[in-house]
Design a protein around this motif. Sequence first.
Motif, PDB file in Angstrom:
ATOM      1  N   ARG A 280       0.912  -1.184   0.206  1.00  0.00           N
ATOM      2  CA  ARG A 280       0.020  -0.114   0.059  1.00  0.00           C
ATOM      3  C   ARG A 280       0.790   0.985   0.061  1.00  0.00           C
ATOM      4  O   ARG A 280       2.106   1.034   0.155  1.00  0.00           O
ATOM      5  CB  ARG A 280      -0.942   0.291   1.519  1.00  0.00           C
ATOM      6  N   TYR A 282       1.973   4.906   1.641  1.00  0.00           N
ATOM      7  CA  TYR A 282       1.902   5.644   2.821  1.00  0.00           C
ATOM      8  C   TYR A 282       2.463   7.113   2.503  1.00  0.00           C
ATOM      9  O   TYR A 282       3.392   7.333   1.865  1.00  0.00           O
ATOM     10  CB  TYR A 282       2.731   4.688   3.959  1.00  0.00           C
ATOM     11  N   ASP A 285       3.959  10.935   7.264  1.00  0.00           N
ATOM     12  CA  ASP A 285       3.584  10.848   8.432  1.00  0.00           C
ATOM     13  C   ASP A 285       2.238   9.704   8.566  1.00  0.00           C
ATOM     14  O   ASP A 285       2.152   9.321   7.789  1.00  0.00           O
ATOM     15  CB  ASP A 285       2.855  12.473   8.820  1.00  0.00           C
ATOM     16  N   SER A 286       1.929   9.890   9.833  1.00  0.00           N
ATOM     17  CA  SER A 286       0.942   8.726  10.070  1.00  0.00           C
ATOM     18  C   SER A 286      -0.560   8.978   9.152  1.00  0.00           C
ATOM     19  O   SER A 286      -1.482   8.083   9.281  1.00  0.00           O
ATOM     20  CB  SER A 286       0.657   8.554  11.603  1.00  0.00           C
ATOM     21  N   SER A 287      -0.619  10.156   8.785  1.00  0.00           N
ATOM     22  CA  SER A 287      -1.919  10.470   8.054  1.00  0.00           C
ATOM     23  C   SER A 287      -1.096  11.645   7.020  1.00  0.00           C
ATOM     24  O   SER A 287      -0.243  12.108   7.276  1.00  0.00           O
ATOM     25  CB  SER A 287      -3.097  10.934   8.868  1.00  0.00           C
ATOM     26  N   GLN A 294       5.868   9.389  11.302  1.00  0.00           N
ATOM     27  CA  GLN A 294       5.971   8.012  11.662  1.00  0.00           C
ATOM     28  C   GLN A 294       6.413   6.935  10.825  1.00  0.00           C
ATOM     29  O   GLN A 294       7.092   6.247  11.039  1.00  0.00           O
ATOM     30  CB  GLN A 294       4.525   7.679  12.265  1.00  0.00           C
ATOM     31  N   ASN A 295       6.045   7.111   9.745  1.00  0.00           N
ATOM     32  CA  ASN A 295       6.091   6.159   8.457  1.00  0.00           C
ATOM     33  C   ASN A 295       7.633   6.157   8.107  1.00  0.00           C
ATOM     34  O   ASN A 295       8.278   5.253   7.668  1.00  0.00           O
ATOM     35  CB  ASN A 295       5.357   6.230   7.495  1.00  0.00           C
ATOM     36  N   HIS A 300       7.941   2.591   6.729  1.00  0.00           N
ATOM     37  CA  HIS A 300       6.891   2.510   5.935  1.00  0.00           C
ATOM     38  C   HIS A 300       6.942   3.500   4.619  1.00  0.00           C
ATOM     39  O   HIS A 300       6.293   3.104   3.562  1.00  0.00           O
ATOM     40  CB  HIS A 300       5.281   2.724   6.352  1.00  0.00           C
TER      41      HIS A 300
ATOM     42  N   GLY B  12      -3.950  -2.218   9.026  1.00  0.00           N
ATOM     43  CA  GLY B  12      -3.638  -3.291   8.098  1.00  0.00           C
ATOM     44  C   GLY B  12      -2.774  -2.503   6.838  1.00  0.00           C
ATOM     45  O   GLY B  12      -2.270  -1.596   6.794  1.00  0.00           O
ATOM     46  N   ALA B  47       4.899  -3.977   7.194  1.00  0.00           N
ATOM     47  CA  ALA B  47       4.566  -4.324   8.596  1.00  0.00           C
ATOM     48  C   ALA B  47       3.073  -3.500   8.885  1.00  0.00           C
ATOM     49  O   ALA B  47       2.663  -2.633   8.382  1.00  0.00           O
ATOM     50  CB  ALA B  47       5.505  -3.465   9.559  1.00  0.00           C
ATOM     51  N   CYS B  48       2.326  -4.361   9.769  1.00  0.00           N
ATOM     52  CA  CYS B  48       1.108  -3.710   9.989  1.00  0.00           C
ATOM     53  C   CYS B  48       1.165  -2.459  10.740  1.00  0.00           C
ATOM     54  O   CYS B  48       2.075  -2.421  11.905  1.00  0.00           O
ATOM     55  CB  CYS B  48       0.159  -4.874  11.105  1.00  0.00           C
ATOM     56  N   THR B  49       0.363  -1.668  10.658  1.00  0.00           N
ATOM     57  CA  THR B  49       0.232  -0.191  11.230  1.00  0.00           C
ATOM     58  C   THR B  49      -1.185   0.332  11.424  1.00  0.00           C
ATOM     59  O   THR B  49      -1.947   0.037  10.734  1.00  0.00           O
ATOM     60  CB  THR B  49       1.430   0.658  10.453  1.00  0.00           C
ATOM     61  N   SER B  50      -0.938   1.166  12.307  1.00  0.00           N
ATOM     62  CA  SER B  50      -2.280   2.078  12.457  1.00  0.00           C
ATOM     63  C   SER B  50      -2.689   3.346  11.695  1.00  0.00           C
ATOM     64  O   SER B  50      -3.471   3.965  11.515  1.00  0.00           O
ATOM     65  CB  SER B  50      -2.166   2.557  14.031  1.00  0.00           C
ATOM     66  N   ALA B  51      -1.123   3.490  10.780  1.00  0.00           N
ATOM     67  CA  ALA B  51      -1.154   4.596  10.001  1.00  0.00           C
ATOM     68  C   ALA B  51      -2.235   4.436   8.799  1.00  0.00           C
ATOM     69  O   ALA B  51      -2.443   3.427   8.495  1.00  0.00           O
ATOM     70  CB  ALA B  51       0.185   4.815   9.436  1.00  0.00           C
TER      71      ALA B  51
END
Lengths: 414, 73
Positions: A280, A282, A285-287, A294-295, A300, B12, B47-51
Amino acid sequence: MTKRSLFALLAATLAAGPAAAQSPPPPCNALKDASNNPLPPPVYISGSTALEPMLKTIGPQLAAQASGALTIVYLKDGSCSGVNRIFTDGLIKQNMFYIPPGYDPKATPTPPTCTVDATVGVPGDLVLSDVDPSLCPTAPTRPANITDFNGPVNNMVMVVPSTSTQTAISAEMAYLVFGMGTPGGVTPWLDPMFYFIRPNDSGTRAMIAANIGVGNHAWQGVFSANGKNFGSGDVFNNVAAQQTVQPEQTIGILGEDYYDQGNNRASVKALAFRAFKQKRAYWPDSSATARDKQNVRDGHYKIWGYVHMLSVTNAGVPMTANAKAFIDLIQGKTQGSGFDVQDAITDSHLVPLCAMHVTHDIEAGDQKPYSAPAPCDCSFVARATGNATPTGCTACNAGACATGVCRKNFCEAK
Amino acid sequence: MIAVTVALGAAGCGSDNKASGSPDMATGGPGGCFTGTPMTNEDFLNACTSADSVDVTPFYPTNAPNGVLPALQ
């Protein structure tokens, strides 16, 4: 918009530079303050334009130190131009800007300039590059006496106007867009006139090129106007200018530190990126709206690299005291006098090494686990996001933690 | 236009878009994300992540059939 009008827009953007200085700029080797007192000794740095925010943030604090103060004197001519320079004669022969104590980048985005004798030049103390020198398309072989010191982490983003509906791009799509242009057939990025990129001496471009498989191949897109190559600011301005013109067709490349400056995210937005062999896409950042990196920190988001600080060395030690002082400070081997280097790096929208959980040998190379000797995840996220107590973190004081170590008022893992 | 789906808050990493050469991982998380302690590059990437993440077409079928990109001229 026609191509002619687009070029007119580009020209207007470039013409809108800083107002002319009221007095002639001083020589870079004899800088003085408003009271005509000498400024702290200069540390001559050249290279990355993407790292300009870091220098603007750290520079005033470095110059204001009670002891060991230095004045950053900088030529931002691109990571690989800097690499080429230090791999040859090391001389800087262009006018530069400098960061005096008290400089406020918000009040005066363009720092003051100083002059350099274009015939003699000044020997640079170090070069900042966003990428490993081997990724620069035209870099000569690295001399044995040049050492590459790792600094904090920066990441690159592909950006679109904030009004675009696009949210993500894969490595394969980016290969087809920037490597092939129109024949690449990737909707909506079909017209290279709306790809705002950097020239091939750019570390931003080299890092993305390595991650999308384009390598040293020529890119499709616009990287100069009126005979001037684009820096990060030019890319940003051109992408932002398309918010109400051709937002869907437009794409550009930036360093995250530039993207995160001030209110820049209101005008352009980063695309999530899906690397080769990833399931996927990313954001760094986490969003899309977060600022926690974070990523980048957990592997990620693949388009990241260390700030490479290149210096002439003797037995691995920088030859000039000022280069050594700067490198030691950025690497955390010494502490700032009156300022916190980790906070300054965070405020520059970079990631200190203590907040990273992955490493690599070279940009776009395979990621491996990394365990910082003194982690700073919580203090980094708190500072970067403005969240007093980030999720999963426990505040501490007086060194008391049920588990882990109390560091900068947070219980860190070890 | 490539269709993308934003999976907000999903812990996921999706599984419906395997590219040729995708890792054959031991995966047990939502969407086939990697649940163990990541050690390799592909572990970290998946890797599984909450992002938040986006399900983007892994390759562009017209010009990269089966994920094979054309050589740059």
